[in-house]
Design a protein around this motif. Structure first.
Motif, PDB file in Angstrom:
ATOM      1  N   ILE A  79       0.838  -1.201   0.000  1.00 17.65           N
ATOM      2  CA  ILE A  79       0.000   0.000   0.000  1.00 17.65           C
ATOM      3  C   ILE A  79       0.872   1.250   0.000  1.00 17.65           C
ATOM      4  CG2 ILE A  79      -1.810   1.264   1.207  1.00 17.65           C
ATOM      5  CD1 ILE A  79      -2.726  -1.448   0.199  1.00 17.65           C
ATOM      6  N   LEU A  80       0.613   2.130  -0.958  1.00 21.42           N
ATOM      7  CA  LEU A  80       1.199   3.474  -0.964  1.00 21.42           C
ATOM      8  C   LEU A  80       0.057   4.425  -0.612  1.00 21.42           C
ATOM      9  CD1 LEU A  80       3.692   5.245  -1.532  1.00 21.42           C
ATOM     10  CD2 LEU A  80       2.948   5.392  -3.903  1.00 21.42           C
ATOM     11  N   LEU A  81       0.018   4.834   0.650  1.00 15.38           N
ATOM     12  CA  LEU A  81      -1.168   5.479   1.196  1.00 15.38           C
ATOM     13  C   LEU A  81      -1.066   6.998   1.136  1.00 15.38           C
ATOM     14  CD1 LEU A  81      -3.851   4.702   2.583  1.00 15.38           C
ATOM     15  CD2 LEU A  81      -2.671   4.832   4.779  1.00 15.38           C
ATOM     16  N   ALA A  82      -2.079   7.621   0.552  1.00 12.48           N
ATOM     17  CA  ALA A  82      -2.183   9.080   0.499  1.00 12.48           C
ATOM     18  C   ALA A  82      -3.620   9.481   0.822  1.00 12.48           C
ATOM     19  CB  ALA A  82      -1.768   9.603  -0.871  1.00 12.48           C
ATOM     20  N   ALA A  83      -4.182   8.864   1.860  1.00  8.03           N
ATOM     21  CA  ALA A  83      -5.583   9.064   2.220  1.00  8.03           C
ATOM     22  C   ALA A  83      -5.729  10.188   3.230  1.00  8.03           C
ATOM     23  CB  ALA A  83      -6.160   7.765   2.790  1.00  8.03           C
ATOM     24  N   ARG A  84      -6.853  10.874   3.174  1.00  2.18           N
ATOM     25  CA  ARG A  84      -7.081  12.043   4.013  1.00  2.18           C
ATOM     26  C   ARG A  84      -8.491  12.022   4.611  1.00  2.18           C
ATOM     27  NH1 ARG A  84      -2.519  11.796   3.411  1.00  2.18           N
ATOM     28  NH2 ARG A  84      -1.011  13.305   2.575  1.00  2.18           N
ATOM     29  N   LEU A  85      -8.634  12.726   5.741  1.00  5.82           N
ATOM     30  CA  LEU A  85      -9.946  13.002   6.314  1.00  5.82           C
ATOM     31  C   LEU A  85     -10.444  14.332   5.761  1.00  5.82           C
ATOM     32  CD1 LEU A  85      -8.127  11.581   8.815  1.00  5.82           C
ATOM     33  CD2 LEU A  85     -10.356  11.746   9.914  1.00  5.82           C
ATOM     34  N   THR A  86     -11.760  14.471   5.682  1.00  5.13           N
ATOM     35  CA  THR A  86     -12.326  15.656   5.048  1.00  5.13           C
ATOM     36  C   THR A  86     -12.400  16.860   5.977  1.00  5.13           C
ATOM     37  OG1 THR A  86     -13.723  14.100   3.819  1.00  5.13           O
ATOM     38  CG2 THR A  86     -14.237  16.433   3.607  1.00  5.13           C
ATOM     39  N   TRP A  87     -12.894  16.643   7.192  1.00  3.86           N
ATOM     40  CA  TRP A  87     -13.231  17.778   8.057  1.00  3.86           C
ATOM     41  C   TRP A  87     -12.039  18.638   8.479  1.00  3.86           C
ATOM     42  CZ3 TRP A  87     -11.099  18.381  12.833  1.00  3.86           C
ATOM     43  CH2 TRP A  87     -10.565  17.251  13.451  1.00  3.86           C
ATOM     44  N   PRO A  88     -10.793  18.103   8.657  1.00  2.00           N
ATOM     45  CA  PRO A  88      -9.723  18.970   9.156  1.00  2.00           C
ATOM     46  C   PRO A  88      -9.395  20.163   8.261  1.00  2.00           C
ATOM     47  CG  PRO A  88      -9.131  16.674   9.488  1.00  2.00           C
ATOM     48  CD  PRO A  88     -10.341  16.689   8.601  1.00  2.00           C
ATOM     49  N   ALA A  89      -9.608  20.034   6.952  1.00  2.00           N
ATOM     50  CA  ALA A  89      -9.336  21.174   6.069  1.00  2.00           C
ATOM     51  C   ALA A  89     -10.311  22.312   6.343  1.00  2.00           C
ATOM     52  CB  ALA A  89      -9.410  20.746   4.610  1.00  2.00           C
ATOM     53  N   VAL A  90     -11.574  21.954   6.590  1.00  3.54           N
ATOM     54  CA  VAL A  90     -12.565  22.978   6.941  1.00  3.54           C
ATOM     55  C   VAL A  90     -12.238  23.572   8.304  1.00  3.54           C
ATOM     56  CG1 VAL A  90     -15.007  23.414   7.377  1.00  3.54           C
ATOM     57  CG2 VAL A  90     -14.330  21.863   5.536  1.00  3.54           C
ATOM     58  N   ALA A  91     -11.844  22.728   9.248  1.00  2.86           N
ATOM     59  CA  ALA A  91     -11.453  23.225  10.568  1.00  2.86           C
ATOM     60  C   ALA A  91     -10.274  24.179  10.469  1.00  2.86           C
ATOM     61  CB  ALA A  91     -11.119  22.047  11.491  1.00  2.86           C
ATOM     62  N   MET A  92      -9.309  23.847   9.617  1.00  2.00           N
ATOM     63  CA  MET A  92      -8.150  24.716   9.429  1.00  2.00           C
ATOM     64  C   MET A  92      -8.576  26.078   8.883  1.00  2.00           C
ATOM     65  SD  MET A  92      -6.077  25.926   6.735  1.00  2.00           S
ATOM     66  CE  MET A  92      -6.274  24.730   5.418  1.00  2.00           C
ATOM     67  N   LEU A  93      -9.478  26.070   7.906  1.00  2.00           N
ATOM     68  CA  LEU A  93      -9.957  27.326   7.351  1.00  2.00           C
ATOM     69  C   LEU A  93     -10.660  28.175   8.404  1.00  2.00           C
ATOM     70  CD1 LEU A  93     -11.411  26.303   3.870  1.00  2.00           C
ATOM     71  CD2 LEU A  93      -9.605  27.957   4.284  1.00  2.00           C
ATOM     72  N   LEU A  94     -11.527  27.543   9.188  1.00  2.00           N
ATOM     73  CA  LEU A  94     -12.267  28.287  10.201  1.00  2.00           C
ATOM     74  C   LEU A  94     -11.349  28.778  11.315  1.00  2.00           C
ATOM     75  CD1 LEU A  94     -15.487  26.098  10.402  1.00  2.00           C
ATOM     76  CD2 LEU A  94     -15.254  28.349   9.359  1.00  2.00           C
ATOM     77  N   ASP A  95     -10.405  27.952  11.724  1.00  2.00           N
ATOM     78  CA  ASP A  95      -9.481  28.356  12.788  1.00  2.00           C
ATOM     79  C   ASP A  95      -8.562  29.488  12.350  1.00  2.00           C
ATOM     80  OD1 ASP A  95     -10.522  26.494  14.539  1.00  2.00           O
ATOM     81  OD2 ASP A  95      -9.003  24.966  14.104  1.00  2.00           O
ATOM     82  N   SER A  96      -8.295  29.564  11.052  1.00  2.00           N
ATOM     83  CA  SER A  96      -7.388  30.595  10.547  1.00  2.00           C
ATOM     84  C   SER A  96      -8.011  31.981  10.573  1.00  2.00           C
ATOM     85  CB  SER A  96      -6.968  30.267   9.110  1.00  2.00           C
ATOM     86  OG  SER A  96      -8.048  30.485   8.204  1.00  2.00           O
ATOM     87  N   GLY A  97      -9.327  32.037  10.656  1.00  2.00           N
ATOM     88  CA  GLY A  97     -10.013  33.314  10.597  1.00  2.00           C
ATOM     89  C   GLY A  97     -10.121  33.871   9.202  1.00  2.00           C
ATOM     90  N   GLU A  98      -9.715  33.097   8.203  1.00  2.00           N
ATOM     91  CA  GLU A  98      -9.737  33.561   6.818  1.00  2.00           C
ATOM     92  C   GLU A  98     -10.785  32.842   5.972  1.00  2.00           C
ATOM     93  OE1 GLU A  98      -5.813  33.100   5.309  1.00  2.00           O
ATOM     94  OE2 GLU A  98      -4.908  34.505   6.726  1.00  2.00           O
TER      95      GLU A  98
END
Length: 366
Positions: free
Chosen positions: A160-179
């Motif tokens: 396995i060459l794994l490049a899998a991601r969770l969806t919600w952290p990107a939205v959390a990052m955007l909201l936490d950034s204030g931008e």
């Protein structure tokens, strides 16, 4: 709710008296396709915008992982398998080298597109003496079947060459950034089906932002749109479930158990965005002997623009909802589906590819 027609939902939305223009973000590539091809944007009042967000796993797959898959396919005696929409994604390499898995296959690499993890298992069993590397890029809905495949047992030659991601952290990052450039969230129904709608409760609980889980029909998407607009007007945000046909509290317990058993959550890189905390999957120790990175260590090398988007490509801005696809500097000029420069023009879940396929072929005039 699901029996209310799209026409009725539109009428209800048009009756709302919004206190200000409202910008909604949809996270899912499937949502973006339905919104675009059903003409929802054009049917909404002008003070309501829907922007595409980070819902395309192909678009955010790390360039380094893609380059590693290309390198392995060319330099090692292996079969490399990947979901079909990964084959045309470009990496940053010199012009005289294969820049995608498709070009690597044309150069002689044994690369095979697949549609399911079971196909990877079948290929490995058919040729037990040759390593088969499964390049896995995707979100929770893709990763859960891969975890199940590993939990049930796979041939020793399947890596396995794994490049899998969770969806919600990107939205959390955007909201936490204030931008964050949006006022409410339409959350992805397919992810909520697996992980449960509660995964998106942070949007309301921490950021006091309206949110609704939606399915893929115009009716469900418009129901979610109406819900978050009503929440905005009333000033009472909550997490609404506008996809009750499939989304249940707690999600799919079996799929979540497979993910927890086989994978651990780690910080992970998103192409053009950077490392996001708790946003990636990695194999747990019991399965690390199947990690292709351990079997085929990558050489230490310096590459120009390693990990970045191609020169001039604004895919990162599109993924983060900061610009629309046709505002990219390359859209419709150098970058088209026939000659994709950036990953958002490759996948059927990429916003640029979706907009182009809908007939919007011209870049927006600045």
């Amino acid at each position: 709710m699901s029996q209310t027609s799209a026409k009725t939902w539109l009428a209800l939305i048009r009756e709302l008296e919004l206190p200000r223009p409202v910008k909604l973000m949809n996270v899912c590539g499937g949502h973006e396709r339905s919104i675009t091809f059903s003409g929802i944007r054009g049917a909404l009042p002008p003070d309501i915008e829907i922007i595409p967000g980070p819902g395309c796993p192909v678009c955010i797959c790390p360039e380094e992982d893609l380059h590693e898959a290309i390198r392995l396919s060319l330099e090692e005696d292996i079969v490399l398998v990947a979901f079909g929409d990964m084959l045309r994604v470009p990496a940053n390499v010199p012009k005289n080298e294969p820049r995608s898995l498709e070009q690597a296959r044309a150069a002689g690499a044994d690369i095979r597109p697949i549609a399911s993890p079971q196909e990877a298992v079948a290929i490995a069993r058919a040729d037990p003496d040759k390593p088969v590397v499964f390049f896995v890029a995707g979100f929770e809905t893709t990763t859960a079947p891969v975890a199940a495949m590993l939990a049930e047992g796979v041939p020793d030659n399947l890596l396995i060459l794994l490049a899998a991601r969770l969806t919600w952290p990107a939205v959390a990052m955007l909201l936490d950034s204030g931008e964050a450039a949006f006022d409410a969230l339409i959350a992805p129904g397919h992810v909520a089906t697996v992980m449960g709608p509660e995964e998106w409760s942070f949007v309301v609980d921490k950021h006091r932002m309206p949110a609704a889980v939606a399915g893929f029909t115009p009716e469900s998407l418009l129901a979610a749109t109406y819900s978050v607009l009503r929440q905005t007007i009333e000033g009472k945000p909550f997490l609404d479930n506008c996809y009750p046909e499939l989304v249940r509290p707690g999600g799919n317990a079996t799929a979540k158990r497979w993910l927890s058993e086989v994978m651990e959550v780690v910080p992970a890189n998103w192409r053009g965005i950077g490392v996001i905390a708790d946003s990636g999957f990695a194999l747990r120790p019991a399965w690390q002997h199947l990690d292709a990175r351990g079997v085929f260590p990558a050489p230490v090398e310096e590459r120009r623009r390693a990990g970045q988007m191609p020169p001039g490509c604004d895919c990162a801005g599109v993924v983060l909802g900061k610009i629309y696809p046709d505002q990219c500097r390359l859209y419709g000029r150098a970058c088209t589906p026939r000659n994709p420069i950036g990953p958002c023009m490759v996948s059927d879940e990429g916003a640029c590819r979706i907009w182009w396929s809908s007939g919007l072929r011209e870049p927006r005039v600045a």
